[in-house]
Scaffold this motif. Structure first.
Motif, PDB file in Angstrom:
ATOM      1  N   LEU A  24      -5.405   4.574   2.034  1.00  0.00           N
ATOM      2  CA  LEU A  24      -4.140   3.958   2.440  1.00  0.00           C
ATOM      3  C   LEU A  24      -3.357   3.480   1.231  1.00  0.00           C
ATOM      4  CD1 LEU A  24      -5.486   1.870   5.445  1.00  0.00           C
ATOM      5  CD2 LEU A  24      -4.396   4.114   5.498  1.00  0.00           C
ATOM      6  N   CYS A  25      -2.036   3.425   1.385  1.00  0.00           N
ATOM      7  CA  CYS A  25      -1.166   2.949   0.306  1.00  0.00           C
ATOM      8  C   CYS A  25      -1.466   1.486   0.019  1.00  0.00           C
ATOM      9  CB  CYS A  25       0.294   3.125   0.699  1.00  0.00           C
ATOM     10  SG  CYS A  25       1.421   2.381  -0.496  1.00  0.00           S
ATOM     11  N   GLU A  26      -1.858   1.205  -1.229  1.00  0.00           N
ATOM     12  CA  GLU A  26      -2.261  -0.153  -1.586  1.00  0.00           C
ATOM     13  C   GLU A  26      -1.075  -1.111  -1.629  1.00  0.00           C
ATOM     14  OE1 GLU A  26      -5.182  -0.480  -4.780  1.00  0.00           O
ATOM     15  OE2 GLU A  26      -5.603   1.651  -4.557  1.00  0.00           O
ATOM     16  N   ALA A  27       0.093  -0.609  -1.992  1.00  0.00           N
ATOM     17  CA  ALA A  27       1.271  -1.481  -2.020  1.00  0.00           C
ATOM     18  C   ALA A  27       1.704  -1.831  -0.597  1.00  0.00           C
ATOM     19  CB  ALA A  27       2.401  -0.800  -2.773  1.00  0.00           C
ATOM     20  N   CYS A  28       1.691  -0.853   0.299  1.00  0.00           N
ATOM     21  CA  CYS A  28       2.049  -1.123   1.697  1.00  0.00           C
ATOM     22  C   CYS A  28       1.043  -2.075   2.336  1.00  0.00           C
ATOM     23  CB  CYS A  28       2.124   0.179   2.491  1.00  0.00           C
ATOM     24  SG  CYS A  28       3.598   1.151   2.137  1.00  0.00           S
ATOM     25  N   LEU A  29      -0.240  -1.921   2.018  1.00  0.00           N
ATOM     26  CA  LEU A  29      -1.256  -2.785   2.608  1.00  0.00           C
ATOM     27  C   LEU A  29      -0.974  -4.255   2.322  1.00  0.00           C
ATOM     28  CD1 LEU A  29      -4.683  -0.998   1.999  1.00  0.00           C
ATOM     29  CD2 LEU A  29      -3.558  -1.448   4.184  1.00  0.00           C
ATOM     30  N   LEU A  62      -1.047   5.365  -3.405  1.00  0.00           N
ATOM     31  CA  LEU A  62       0.305   4.995  -2.995  1.00  0.00           C
ATOM     32  C   LEU A  62       0.890   6.057  -2.068  1.00  0.00           C
ATOM     33  CD1 LEU A  62       1.844   3.879  -6.428  1.00  0.00           C
ATOM     34  CD2 LEU A  62       1.072   2.388  -4.585  1.00  0.00           C
ATOM     35  N   CYS A  63       1.752   5.627  -1.152  1.00  0.00           N
ATOM     36  CA  CYS A  63       2.542   6.586  -0.394  1.00  0.00           C
ATOM     37  C   CYS A  63       3.698   7.053  -1.292  1.00  0.00           C
ATOM     38  CB  CYS A  63       3.055   5.956   0.905  1.00  0.00           C
ATOM     39  SG  CYS A  63       4.231   4.633   0.667  1.00  0.00           S
ATOM     40  N   PHE A  64       4.394   8.095  -0.872  1.00  0.00           N
ATOM     41  CA  PHE A  64       5.448   8.638  -1.736  1.00  0.00           C
ATOM     42  C   PHE A  64       6.567   7.635  -2.015  1.00  0.00           C
ATOM     43  CE2 PHE A  64       4.123  13.201  -0.700  1.00  0.00           C
ATOM     44  CZ  PHE A  64       3.505  13.354  -1.942  1.00  0.00           C
ATOM     45  N   PRO A  65       7.076   6.912  -1.006  1.00  0.00           N
ATOM     46  CA  PRO A  65       8.150   5.950  -1.314  1.00  0.00           C
ATOM     47  C   PRO A  65       7.717   4.894  -2.334  1.00  0.00           C
ATOM     48  CG  PRO A  65       8.052   6.347   1.033  1.00  0.00           C
ATOM     49  CD  PRO A  65       6.862   7.049   0.438  1.00  0.00           C
ATOM     50  N   CYS A  66       6.495   4.369  -2.195  1.00  0.00           N
ATOM     51  CA  CYS A  66       6.019   3.365  -3.153  1.00  0.00           C
ATOM     52  C   CYS A  66       5.808   3.990  -4.523  1.00  0.00           C
ATOM     53  CB  CYS A  66       4.711   2.740  -2.676  1.00  0.00           C
ATOM     54  SG  CYS A  66       4.933   1.642  -1.265  1.00  0.00           S
ATOM     55  N   HIS A  67       5.274   5.195  -4.552  1.00  0.00           N
ATOM     56  CA  HIS A  67       5.054   5.852  -5.826  1.00  0.00           C
ATOM     57  C   HIS A  67       6.371   6.114  -6.538  1.00  0.00           C
ATOM     58  CE1 HIS A  67       4.052   9.390  -8.460  1.00  0.00           C
ATOM     59  NE2 HIS A  67       3.184   8.491  -8.855  1.00  0.00           N
TER      60      HIS A  67
HETATM   61 ZN   LIG Z   1       3.475   2.496   0.318  1.00  0.00          ZN
END
Ligand SMILES: [Zn+2]
Length: 103
Positions: A24-29, A62-67
């Motif tokens: 899972l995206c660590e920033a979103c988490l 990371l997901c693409f938007p966060c990356h």
């Molecule tokens: Zn994310």
């Protein structure tokens, strides 16, 4: 073809290991958003002296938007540094993993 080291077998297996360790995206988490990670990012960019093949905790899923956001804010040549992610998590802590609370 992606640039070194992203085209190497060593990177591909490291990336796979990271995504199976943290899918899972660590920033979103940190915002309590569950988003599937699509990219594996170096916590310290290679062009900033980071290890190209760091241990898993030297990488972030990371997901693409966060990356994209992180890459734009931190890794671009004209970056002035600063927080790589905007805003705070649900506890009011900054999202940026370089901040002191992140260990
Ligand atoms: Zn994310």
């Amino acid at each position: 073809m992606a640039a070194w080291p992203y085209s190497t077998k060593a990177w591909l297996s490291l990336r796979k290991a990271k995504l199976s360790d943290q899918p899972l995206c660590e920033a979103c988490l940190r915002r309590e958003v569950v988003e599937l990670a699509r990219a594996v990012d170096h916590v310290v960019a290679i062009n900033k002296g980071g290890d190209p093949f760091p241990p898993l905790d030297g990488l972030m899923s990371l997901c693409f938007p966060c990356h994209n956001s992180k890459t734009r804010r931190v890794d671009s040549a004209d970056s002035k540094g600063g927080s790589r992610f905007k805003g705070c998590d649900v506890n009011g802590n900054p999202i940026d993993p370089d901040d002191d609370w992140y260990a």
